[in-house]
Design a protein around this motif. Structure first.
Motif, PDB file in Angstrom:
ATOM      1  N   LEU A   1      -0.712   7.521 -17.585  1.00 30.46           N
ATOM      2  CA  LEU A   1       0.373   8.294 -16.985  1.00 30.46           C
ATOM      3  C   LEU A   1       0.039   8.693 -15.551  1.00 30.46           C
ATOM      4  CD1 LEU A   1       3.100   9.658 -17.098  1.00 30.46           C
ATOM      5  CD2 LEU A   1       2.027  11.582 -18.321  1.00 30.46           C
ATOM      6  N   ALA A   2      -1.205   9.069 -15.307  1.00 26.18           N
ATOM      7  CA  ALA A   2      -1.617   9.436 -13.944  1.00 26.18           C
ATOM      8  C   ALA A   2      -1.423   8.258 -12.994  1.00 26.18           C
ATOM      9  CB  ALA A   2      -3.072   9.902 -13.945  1.00 26.18           C
ATOM     10  N   ILE A   3      -1.772   7.066 -13.445  1.00 28.85           N
ATOM     11  CA  ILE A   3      -1.597   5.870 -12.614  1.00 28.85           C
ATOM     12  C   ILE A   3      -0.116   5.593 -12.370  1.00 28.85           C
ATOM     13  CG2 ILE A   3      -1.875   3.351 -12.570  1.00 28.85           C
ATOM     14  CD1 ILE A   3      -4.621   3.856 -14.001  1.00 28.85           C
ATOM     15  N   LEU A   4       0.706   5.720 -13.416  1.00 28.42           N
ATOM     16  CA  LEU A   4       2.147   5.500 -13.258  1.00 28.42           C
ATOM     17  C   LEU A   4       2.744   6.485 -12.246  1.00 28.42           C
ATOM     18  CD1 LEU A   4       3.243   4.860 -16.955  1.00 28.42           C
ATOM     19  CD2 LEU A   4       3.182   3.187 -15.082  1.00 28.42           C
ATOM     20  N   ILE A   5       2.347   7.751 -12.336  1.00 28.87           N
ATOM     21  CA  ILE A   5       2.855   8.761 -11.398  1.00 28.87           C
ATOM     22  C   ILE A   5       2.426   8.401  -9.974  1.00 28.87           C
ATOM     23  CG2 ILE A   5       2.645  11.175 -10.668  1.00 28.87           C
ATOM     24  CD1 ILE A   5       2.480  11.869 -13.731  1.00 28.87           C
ATOM     25  N   SER A   6       1.173   8.014  -9.806  1.00 32.49           N
ATOM     26  CA  SER A   6       0.676   7.635  -8.480  1.00 32.49           C
ATOM     27  C   SER A   6       1.471   6.467  -7.909  1.00 32.49           C
ATOM     28  CB  SER A   6      -0.806   7.267  -8.555  1.00 32.49           C
ATOM     29  OG  SER A   6      -1.570   8.368  -8.957  1.00 32.49           O
ATOM     30  N   ARG A   7       1.783   5.502  -8.762  1.00 35.69           N
ATOM     31  CA  ARG A   7       2.544   4.327  -8.311  1.00 35.69           C
ATOM     32  C   ARG A   7       3.958   4.696  -7.870  1.00 35.69           C
ATOM     33  NH1 ARG A   7       0.906  -0.370 -12.676  1.00 35.69           N
ATOM     34  NH2 ARG A   7      -1.160  -0.779 -11.816  1.00 35.69           N
ATOM     35  N   VAL A   8       4.581   5.653  -8.553  1.00 37.72           N
ATOM     36  CA  VAL A   8       5.927   6.087  -8.162  1.00 37.72           C
ATOM     37  C   VAL A   8       5.924   6.547  -6.702  1.00 37.72           C
ATOM     38  CG1 VAL A   8       7.668   7.901  -8.474  1.00 37.72           C
ATOM     39  CG2 VAL A   8       6.780   6.677 -10.464  1.00 37.72           C
ATOM     40  N   PHE A   9       4.857   7.252  -6.324  1.00 39.84           N
ATOM     41  CA  PHE A   9       4.776   7.777  -4.957  1.00 39.84           C
ATOM     42  C   PHE A   9       4.104   6.811  -3.984  1.00 39.84           C
ATOM     43  CE2 PHE A   9       4.817  11.714  -7.596  1.00 39.84           C
ATOM     44  CZ  PHE A   9       6.068  12.164  -7.172  1.00 39.84           C
ATOM     45  N   GLY A  10       3.597   5.689  -4.497  1.00 39.60           N
ATOM     46  CA  GLY A  10       2.923   4.727  -3.634  1.00 39.60           C
ATOM     47  C   GLY A  10       1.653   5.283  -3.028  1.00 39.60           C
ATOM     48  N   LYS A  11       0.954   6.118  -3.795  1.00 38.31           N
ATOM     49  CA  LYS A  11      -0.275   6.773  -3.305  1.00 38.31           C
ATOM     50  C   LYS A  11      -1.437   6.432  -4.220  1.00 38.31           C
ATOM     51  CE  LYS A  11       1.837   9.441  -0.226  1.00 38.31           C
ATOM     52  NZ  LYS A  11       1.668   9.221   1.188  1.00 38.31           N
ATOM     53  N   PRO A  12      -2.653   6.438  -3.668  1.00 40.62           N
ATOM     54  CA  PRO A  12      -3.819   6.261  -4.541  1.00 40.62           C
ATOM     55  C   PRO A  12      -3.972   7.474  -5.462  1.00 40.62           C
ATOM     56  CG  PRO A  12      -4.461   6.294  -2.203  1.00 40.62           C
ATOM     57  CD  PRO A  12      -2.988   6.547  -2.273  1.00 40.62           C
ATOM     58  N   LEU A  13      -4.560   7.248  -6.598  1.00 43.67           N
ATOM     59  CA  LEU A  13      -4.764   8.306  -7.592  1.00 43.67           C
ATOM     60  C   LEU A  13      -5.363   9.569  -6.974  1.00 43.67           C
ATOM     61  CD1 LEU A  13      -4.169   8.302 -10.616  1.00 43.67           C
ATOM     62  CD2 LEU A  13      -6.523   7.592 -11.017  1.00 43.67           C
ATOM     63  N   GLU A  14      -6.326   9.391  -6.079  1.00 47.07           N
ATOM     64  CA  GLU A  14      -7.029  10.534  -5.480  1.00 47.07           C
ATOM     65  C   GLU A  14      -6.132  11.384  -4.578  1.00 47.07           C
ATOM     66  OE1 GLU A  14      -8.258   7.187  -4.309  1.00 47.07           O
ATOM     67  OE2 GLU A  14      -8.835   7.086  -6.398  1.00 47.07           O
ATOM     68  N   GLU A  15      -5.017  10.821  -4.103  1.00 42.30           N
ATOM     69  CA  GLU A  15      -4.099  11.607  -3.279  1.00 42.30           C
ATOM     70  C   GLU A  15      -3.090  12.383  -4.116  1.00 42.30           C
ATOM     71  OE1 GLU A  15      -2.228   9.761   0.101  1.00 42.30           O
ATOM     72  OE2 GLU A  15      -4.045   8.604   0.526  1.00 42.30           O
ATOM     73  N   VAL A  16      -2.988  12.013  -5.393  1.00 37.10           N
ATOM     74  CA  VAL A  16      -2.055  12.692  -6.293  1.00 37.10           C
ATOM     75  C   VAL A  16      -2.788  13.719  -7.158  1.00 37.10           C
ATOM     76  CG1 VAL A  16      -0.324  12.394  -8.101  1.00 37.10           C
ATOM     77  CG2 VAL A  16      -0.585  10.653  -6.328  1.00 37.10           C
ATOM     78  N   PHE A  17      -3.962  13.339  -7.648  1.00 33.20           N
ATOM     79  CA  PHE A  17      -4.736  14.207  -8.541  1.00 33.20           C
ATOM     80  C   PHE A  17      -6.101  14.512  -7.963  1.00 33.20           C
ATOM     81  CE2 PHE A  17      -1.734  11.930 -11.182  1.00 33.20           C
ATOM     82  CZ  PHE A  17      -1.210  12.957 -11.970  1.00 33.20           C
ATOM     83  N   ASP A  18      -6.613  15.691  -8.292  1.00 33.24           N
ATOM     84  CA  ASP A  18      -7.963  16.079  -7.896  1.00 33.24           C
ATOM     85  C   ASP A  18      -8.624  16.737  -9.104  1.00 33.24           C
ATOM     86  OD1 ASP A  18     -10.094  16.335  -6.088  1.00 33.24           O
ATOM     87  OD2 ASP A  18      -9.566  18.417  -5.694  1.00 33.24           O
ATOM     88  N   ILE A  19      -9.912  16.556  -9.225  1.00 31.04           N
ATOM     89  CA  ILE A  19     -10.627  17.150 -10.355  1.00 31.04           C
ATOM     90  C   ILE A  19     -11.762  18.010  -9.813  1.00 31.04           C
ATOM     91  CG2 ILE A  19     -12.168  15.180 -10.716  1.00 31.04           C
ATOM     92  CD1 ILE A  19     -11.725  15.677 -13.757  1.00 31.04           C
ATOM     93  N   THR A  20     -11.847  19.234 -10.330  1.00 28.54           N
ATOM     94  CA  THR A  20     -12.880  20.158  -9.877  1.00 28.54           C
ATOM     95  C   THR A  20     -13.501  20.837 -11.072  1.00 28.54           C
ATOM     96  OG1 THR A  20     -11.207  21.891  -9.636  1.00 28.54           O
ATOM     97  CG2 THR A  20     -11.768  20.672  -7.651  1.00 28.54           C
ATOM     98  N   ASP A  21     -14.677  21.381 -10.869  1.00 25.57           N
ATOM     99  CA  ASP A  21     -15.331  22.191 -11.905  1.00 25.57           C
ATOM    100  C   ASP A  21     -14.651  23.545 -11.951  1.00 25.57           C
ATOM    101  OD1 ASP A  21     -17.317  20.400 -12.762  1.00 25.57           O
ATOM    102  OD2 ASP A  21     -18.577  20.900 -11.059  1.00 25.57           O
ATOM    103  N   ALA A  22     -14.149  23.916 -13.112  1.00 26.84           N
ATOM    104  CA  ALA A  22     -13.539  25.239 -13.289  1.00 26.84           C
ATOM    105  C   ALA A  22     -14.613  26.149 -13.877  1.00 26.84           C
ATOM    106  CB  ALA A  22     -12.337  25.146 -14.225  1.00 26.84           C
ATOM    107  N   GLN A  23     -15.214  26.959 -13.028  1.00 25.05           N
ATOM    108  CA  GLN A  23     -16.337  27.776 -13.490  1.00 25.05           C
ATOM    109  C   GLN A  23     -16.017  29.241 -13.555  1.00 25.05           C
ATOM    110  OE1 GLN A  23     -19.627  26.721 -11.017  1.00 25.05           O
ATOM    111  NE2 GLN A  23     -19.696  24.641 -11.837  1.00 25.05           N
TER     112      GLN A  23
END
Length: 74
Positions: free
Chosen positions: A52-74
């Motif tokens: 789903l993340a890849i499909l969403i990224s493709r809709v916007f024509g952006k690489p995955l990293e420009e749509v989603f970010d992952i961080t440590d939630a501490q």
């Protein structure tokens, strides 16, 4: 790597706005999920599957990293 919890954040709301103010419903229909799923993803209440993340990224024509970010939630 320890047991730290990871938090996935995203830029979907901004990307929708930049894409001629695409609605959550429009995006949901394009990727085959409900509007509520898009709401949950935008609010970081639900982490999408990789597919789903890849499909969403493709809709916007952006690489995955420009749509989603992952961080440590501490």
């Amino acid at each position: 790597m320890g047991k730290s919890k990871l938090k996935i954040t995203n830029n979907i709301r901004r990307l929708r706005f930049d894409a001629d103010e695409m609605t959550q419903k429009d995006l949901a229909e394009r990727v085959g999920v409900t509007r509520q799923t898009i709401v949950a993803i935008e609010n970081s209440k639900y982490s999408p599957t990789l597919e789903l993340a890849i499909l969403i990224s493709r809709v916007f024509g952006k690489p995955l990293e420009e749509v989603f970010d992952i961080t440590d939630a501490q």
